[in-house]
Design a protein around this motif. Structure first.
Motif, PDB file in Angstrom:
ATOM      1  N   UNK A  30      28.420  -2.894 -23.663  1.00 21.02           N
ATOM      2  CA  UNK A  30      29.029  -1.969 -22.699  1.00 21.02           C
ATOM      3  C   UNK A  30      29.348  -2.657 -21.381  1.00 21.02           C
ATOM      4  N   UNK A  31      29.360  -3.976 -21.369  1.00 21.38           N
ATOM      5  CA  UNK A  31      29.564  -4.672 -20.088  1.00 21.38           C
ATOM      6  C   UNK A  31      30.966  -4.442 -19.537  1.00 21.38           C
ATOM      7  N   UNK A  32      31.981  -4.297 -20.408  1.00 15.92           N
ATOM      8  CA  UNK A  32      33.341  -4.049 -19.924  1.00 15.92           C
ATOM      9  C   UNK A  32      33.430  -2.696 -19.216  1.00 15.92           C
ATOM     10  N   UNK A  33      32.807  -1.679 -19.794  1.00 12.45           N
ATOM     11  CA  UNK A  33      32.820  -0.363 -19.156  1.00 12.45           C
ATOM     12  C   UNK A  33      32.095  -0.398 -17.813  1.00 12.45           C
ATOM     13  N   UNK A  34      31.004  -1.124 -17.740  1.00 13.40           N
ATOM     14  CA  UNK A  34      30.284  -1.226 -16.477  1.00 13.40           C
ATOM     15  C   UNK A  34      31.111  -1.953 -15.425  1.00 13.40           C
ATOM     16  N   UNK A  35      31.868  -2.942 -15.842  1.00 14.94           N
ATOM     17  CA  UNK A  35      32.728  -3.636 -14.886  1.00 14.94           C
ATOM     18  C   UNK A  35      33.819  -2.717 -14.356  1.00 14.94           C
ATOM     19  N   UNK A  36      34.350  -1.850 -15.223  1.00 13.57           N
ATOM     20  CA  UNK A  36      35.322  -0.874 -14.743  1.00 13.57           C
ATOM     21  C   UNK A  36      34.692   0.082 -13.736  1.00 13.57           C
ATOM     22  N   UNK A  37      33.486   0.489 -14.024  1.00 17.85           N
ATOM     23  CA  UNK A  37      32.788   1.372 -13.084  1.00 17.85           C
ATOM     24  C   UNK A  37      32.558   0.667 -11.752  1.00 17.85           C
ATOM     25  N   UNK A  38      32.174  -0.596 -11.810  1.00 18.56           N
ATOM     26  CA  UNK A  38      31.965  -1.356 -10.581  1.00 18.56           C
ATOM     27  C   UNK A  38      33.255  -1.491  -9.778  1.00 18.56           C
ATOM     28  N   UNK A  39      34.373  -1.717 -10.484  1.00 16.79           N
ATOM     29  CA  UNK A  39      35.653  -1.810  -9.779  1.00 16.79           C
ATOM     30  C   UNK A  39      36.014  -0.474  -9.127  1.00 16.79           C
ATOM     31  N   UNK A  40      35.762   0.625  -9.843  1.00 14.54           N
ATOM     32  CA  UNK A  40      36.037   1.942  -9.256  1.00 14.54           C
ATOM     33  C   UNK A  40      35.150   2.198  -8.041  1.00 14.54           C
ATOM     34  N   UNK A  41      33.906   1.804  -8.118  1.00 18.91           N
ATOM     35  CA  UNK A  41      33.010   1.978  -6.966  1.00 18.91           C
ATOM     36  C   UNK A  41      33.472   1.123  -5.790  1.00 18.91           C
ATOM     37  N   UNK A  42      33.958  -0.067  -6.073  1.00 27.09           N
ATOM     38  CA  UNK A  42      34.470  -0.912  -4.993  1.00 27.09           C
ATOM     39  C   UNK A  42      35.690  -0.278  -4.334  1.00 27.09           C
ATOM     40  N   UNK A  43      36.599   0.283  -5.158  1.00 28.43           N
ATOM     41  CA  UNK A  43      37.757   0.975  -4.585  1.00 28.43           C
ATOM     42  C   UNK A  43      37.321   2.178  -3.755  1.00 28.43           C
ATOM     43  N   UNK A  57      20.012   2.048 -12.191  1.00 27.67           N
ATOM     44  CA  UNK A  57      20.735   0.853 -12.606  1.00 27.67           C
ATOM     45  C   UNK A  57      21.659   0.329 -11.514  1.00 27.67           C
ATOM     46  N   UNK A  58      22.217   1.235 -10.691  1.00 32.25           N
ATOM     47  CA  UNK A  58      23.181   0.770  -9.705  1.00 32.25           C
ATOM     48  C   UNK A  58      22.555  -0.153  -8.662  1.00 32.25           C
ATOM     49  N   UNK A  59      21.416   0.202  -8.044  1.00 34.53           N
ATOM     50  CA  UNK A  59      20.794  -0.761  -7.119  1.00 34.53           C
ATOM     51  C   UNK A  59      20.357  -2.048  -7.806  1.00 34.53           C
ATOM     52  N   UNK A  60      19.957  -1.958  -9.060  1.00 38.35           N
ATOM     53  CA  UNK A  60      19.521  -3.170  -9.773  1.00 38.35           C
ATOM     54  C   UNK A  60      20.677  -4.149  -9.905  1.00 38.35           C
ATOM     55  N   UNK A  61      21.873  -3.636 -10.201  1.00 35.97           N
ATOM     56  CA  UNK A  61      23.025  -4.505 -10.416  1.00 35.97           C
ATOM     57  C   UNK A  61      23.643  -5.000  -9.118  1.00 35.97           C
ATOM     58  N   UNK A  62      23.341  -4.367  -7.993  1.00 36.31           N
ATOM     59  CA  UNK A  62      24.019  -4.724  -6.737  1.00 36.31           C
ATOM     60  C   UNK A  62      23.073  -5.382  -5.754  1.00 36.31           C
ATOM     61  N   UNK A  63      22.392  -4.606  -4.917  1.00 28.40           N
ATOM     62  CA  UNK A  63      21.710  -5.212  -3.777  1.00 28.40           C
ATOM     63  C   UNK A  63      20.220  -5.067  -3.731  1.00 28.40           C
ATOM     64  N   UNK A  64      19.567  -4.671  -4.822  1.00 30.10           N
ATOM     65  CA  UNK A  64      18.121  -4.442  -4.791  1.00 30.10           C
ATOM     66  C   UNK A  64      17.331  -5.556  -5.451  1.00 30.10           C
TER      67      UNK A  64
END
Length: 390
Positions: free
Chosen positions: A249-262, A203-210
Motif C-alpha cells: 500500500x506504499x503507493x496509496x500512502x504516497x498519494x495521501x502524503x502528496x494530498x496532505x502536502x497540498x 501512523x501520520x506522526x510516525x511517518x513524518x516528524x515524530x
C-alpha cells in the motif's frame, strides 16, 4: 626376459628401487639421535646439580619451589583496551580491573573473565546484514516478522531500527551472571519496546516528524526494562533506519502524503492572505471609527455652542424684547438680502420718477448678474419692484 637376470631390474644394476638407491647398510650414512640416550644424559646432568639424588630433601625443596614459582606467575593476566577484567574468587565476583597488566591469585583460588565491556555493540531489528560477493560487501535484507508493527490507529507500518548498547561499567557482574543470552535479550527487549511505543502512536506522526520522540521513548522503555532484569546493559541510542507503510500500500500512502502536502500549502497561502487583508481591514475600520468620533465631537460642540448662543440671546430678549426683536429682524434681513441683487427706483410723480417703467419689465436682466452661493435661507435671484426702501 625376467627382471632377476637384468642385474637389479629395469632401473639399473644393484639393489635399487624406482626412486633411487635401495636400502643402505647399517654401517653407512648418518643415524637419527637415540631418544633414550638423550633422556639418560639429561638425568645425569640433573643428578650432578642435585647432590644427594632426586629424592633428597634439597631436591624436593627445589622442585616444590620451582612449582610454586610457576604457579604464582600464572596469576598475571592482561586486559585489552575494550575489555574489563572480572576476578572471581572461588566463583564469587570480588572485583573488576581496568585494561592493562593485572594480577590475581592463581587457579583454582581466583579466575578471571574478560568481557568486552567497553565496546559499543549494535543490534539491527527488522533487517539483517548478509555478505554479497557480487558487490564485495554486505547488503540489508528485510525481516518482515520483526519490522511489521501495528499502530494506534490500526494501521501497519514497516519499521527498521538499530540499537547501540554497551555493558555498564558498574554492572559487569550483572551482565555476566544475570542473563544467559545478552544479545538475544537486548534484541527481544528492543523489539517489544518499539512495538509498544508504535502501538500508542498514530501512523501520520510516525511517518513524518515524530521519529525523535519515538526513539527517545523506546530508549527510555528499554533501559527501564533491562534495569528491571538486572542485565547490567546501558542503551546508548536508538536509531530508526526506515519507516514506511507496507510495500502493498506504499503507493496509496504516497498519494495521501502528496494530498496532505497540498493541503498544508493551501492553508499556508490562505493564512498569508489573511495576514495581509485582516490588518488592512482593521486599519480602515479604526480610521472610520476615528472619523465618526471626530464628527460626533464636532456636532456635539456645535450644538452646545448654538444652544449657548440661543440662551444668551434669550436672556437679552427678556431684558429688552422690542429692541432685541428689531435687532434680530434686521440681522436676519441683512443675512437674507445681503447677497441678493436689488434695484432701487423712485415711484414718485416728480421729474425723474418711475412713471415710465413697465411694471413687468425684467429689471434684473438690465444689470450684470452676480453669482452667489445658494443657501436654504437665501434666494439666488430676488426682484423688488415698487417704491420705498428695501
Amino acid at each position: 626376459m625376467p627382471w632377476k637376470n637384468q642385474g637389479g631390474g629395469p632401473w639399473g644394476s644393484g639393489p635399487k628401487g624406482p626412486w633411487g638407491s635401495g636400502p643402505q647398510s647399517s654401517g653407512s650414512g648418518p643415524r637419527p639421535p637415540d631418544l633414550e640416550d638423550l633422556l639418560r644424559r639429561g638425568q645425569d646432568r640433573l643428578q650432578q646439580l642435585l647432590p644427594g639424588g632426586y629424592f633428597s630433601s634439597l631436591g624436593i625443596a627445589i622442585a616444590v619451589l620451582g612449582a610454586l614459582t610457576i604457579w604464582g606467575l600464572s596469576g598475571f593476566f592482561r586486559v585489552q583496551s575494550e575489555e574489563l577484567g572480572v576476578v572471581l574468587r572461588f566463583g564469587k565476583h570480588v572485583r573488576t580491573v581496568q585494561p592493562g597488566l593485572n594480577y590475581h591469585w592463581p587457579y583454582p583460588i581466583e579466575t578471571v573473565l574478560l568481557p568486552k565491556a567497553l565496546r559499543v555493540s549494535t543490534i539491527s531489528i527488522g533487517m539483517t546484514l548478509i555478505n554479497d560477493p557480487a558487490r564485495r560487501g554486505t547488503t540489508a535484507r528485510d525481516v518482515p516478522e520483526e519490522s511489521l508493527m501495528l499502530t494506534g490507529d490500526e494501521n501497519i507500518v514497516d519499521v527498521d531500527f538499530a540499537v547501540l548498547w554497551r555493558i555498564k561499567p558498574d554492572g559487569v557482574g550483572n551482565f555476566l551472571f544475570n542473563i544467559q543470552n545478552p544479545e538475544g535479550t537486548v534484541k527481544a527487549v528492543a523489539e517489544s519496546a518499539m512495538r509498544e511505543v508504535i502501538g500508542r502512536s498514530n501512523i501520520q506522526p510516525i511517518l513524518t516528524g515524530a521519529r525523535t520522540t519515538i526513539e527517545s521513548g523506546v530508549q527510555e522503555l528499554m533501559q527501564k526494562t533491562l534495569d528491571g532484569y538486572g542485565a547490567g546493559v546501558l542503551v546508548q541510542q536508538v536509531q530508526m533506519q526506515k519507516v514506511d507503510p507496507p510495500q502493498q500500500v506504499i503507493d496509496a500512502f504516497r498519494d495521501v502524503q502528496a494530498a496532505r502536502a497540498d493541503l498544508e500549502r493551501l492553508q499556508n497561502e490562505a493564512q498569508t492572505y489573511a495576514n495581509r487583508v485582516i490588518p488592512d481591514a482593521r486599519g480602515r475600520g479604526a480610521q472610520i471609527i476615528q472619523a465618526a468620533e471626530g464628527y460626533k465631537g464636532q456636532a456635539v460642540a456645535e450644538a452646545k455652542g448654538q444652544s449657548a448662543r440661543f440662551l444668551d440671546v434669550y436672556e437679552e430678549y427678556r431684558k429688552a424684547p422690542d429692541v432685541t426683536r428689531q435687532r434680530i429682524y434686521l440681522e436676519t434681513m441683512e443675512r437674507v438680502l445681503g447677497p441678493a441683487e436689488k434695484l432701487v427706483y423712485d415711484s414718485g410723480s416728480g421729474p425723474g420718477g418711475g412713471q415710465g417703467i413697465v411694471p413687468y419689465l425684467p429689471l434684473s436682466e438690465l444689470s450684470p448678474r452676480r453669482t452667489a452661493p445658494a443657501t436654504p435661507t437665501q434666494p439666488q435671484n430676488q426682484q423688488t419692484q415698487g417704491g420705498g426702501n428695501r
